[in-house]
Design an enzyme around this catalytic site. Structure first.
Site: not given
Length: 355
Positions: A172, A248
């Site tokens: 990630c 995000e």
């Protein structure tokens, strides 16, 4: 400055310092992407007159009112306000603090429009001024062994600044501005599902974090499935008033290999403490273990789409060979679990979590 119609445009940077005003003036006069505009938007010419937050706000406000303007689409995002815009990225020679200061993430509107940039540090700080940090673009990679249907997990290094020691999906991270291989995807790239920028960023970080050589996972082997907007304060590892967190729009990427022995995995010790391949049943056992920590984004993705009957993991072949599960239009929005509310800005719920 010379406009596209050869009309000179004069302004005094020391007094005419409102980015919104200047961008609006350029839009009306049909200014296009010239070296002069790039100079206007670079830090060295105007950083003394306006804070980075106000610069981004001006750009986002301008883009909202003039969505068809190519000034921002082609200039602002590449000639933005941080110091690392065009330098070479060398992950193996950089510390965690270096990444925080020098990585230049893609600042977004709520609709996933790139409207500026910020350092990784600035975007992840949860403060009274920015209680959820700064919204930016991210990706989450899920790497599977196609022969066993096992998923590769990583445990983030204990030395990581944000969410240390938590178990999470394979990789990630964030696409960045100014990379040698462009990592900035447009609305058209999302609409057709190509998202080559996000995939390039994934390949870069898989090599950096897990030592998977470039070429072992070709760009066309990645399957883009959907996007989610989530936020979470890092209160579990940093305490109730944690200064760190995530906010995000996350692009979910699946990728498979014929078998786990077909790729090289050599984790970077500053990034990864451990890795393991898990079946669905093993992951559920790990989720039930109160001694293990998991990233909030991984739990959201897994519980929402992956481990339910007929979900992405349950029908991996269908996920990888058809577009039946692809959703390029929606941005699914989630508040974090209760334990990840709060932080340095005392942030409360922003969305109603999707069921």
């Amino acid at each position: 400055m010379i406009c596209s119609n050869n009309t000179p445009l004069h302004f005094n940077v020391s007094t005419d310092h409102s980015h919104y005003t200047i961008l609006k003036m350029m839009y009306k006069m049909n200014v296009r992407a010239t070296v002069a505009i790039r100079c206007l938007l670079t830090r060295r010419h105007i950083s003394s007159s306006l804070s980075s937050t106000k610069r981004r706000s001006a750009a986002c406000a301008f883009q909202t009112q003039h969505p068809r303007s190519d000034i921002l689409q082609h200039d602002w995002r590449h000639y933005s306000t941080t110091s690392n815009s065009l330098e070479s990225w060398k992950g193996n020679t950089m510390s965690q603090s270096d990444f925080m200061e020098r990585d230049t993430v893609l600042v977004l509107s709520d609709n996933d429009e790139v409207c500026g940039s910020a350092s990784k540090k600035e975007s992840h700080l949860f403060t009274p001024t920015n209680p959820r940090g700064i919204l930016h673009r991210a990706f989450s990679v899920f790497l599977y062994d196609a022969s066993t249907k096992e998923l590769l997990l990583q445990q983030r290094a204990s030395t990581k600044i944000t969410f240390p020691s938590v178990w999470t999906n394979t990789c990630c991270s964030h696409p960045l501005h100014g990379m040698d291989v462009n990592e900035v995807d447009s609305a058209e790239d999302v609409k057709d599902g190509t998202v080559k920028g996000v995939k390039a960023a994934a390949i870069r970080k898989l090599e950096h974090e897990l030592g998977i050589p470039v070429g072992q996972l070709p760009m066309d082997s990645f399957k883009f499935l959907t996007r989610l907007h989530y936020w979470a304060a890092d209160t579990v590892t940093h305490g109730e008033k944690s200064p760190w967190g995530e906010n995000e729009i996350d692009y979910v990427l699946f990728v498979t290999v014929p078998c786990k022995d077909s790729i090289t995995i050599n984790p970077h010790p500053d990034e990864v403490d451990d890795v393991c391949w898990v079946t669905q049943s093993k992951l559920l056992e790990m989720f039930a273990d109160k001694d293990l920590l998991f990233s909030p984004w991984f739990r959201i993705i897994a519980n929402r789409w992956m481990i339910s009957k007929g979900g992405w993991w349950d029908d991996l072949d269908r996920t990888m060979t058809t577009n039946d599960f692809c959703d390029y239009e929606s941005i699914h929005r989630f508040d974090p679990p209760q334990e990840h509310l709060g932080g340095g800005g005392n942030a409360g719920p922003l969305f109603v979590a999707e069921k």
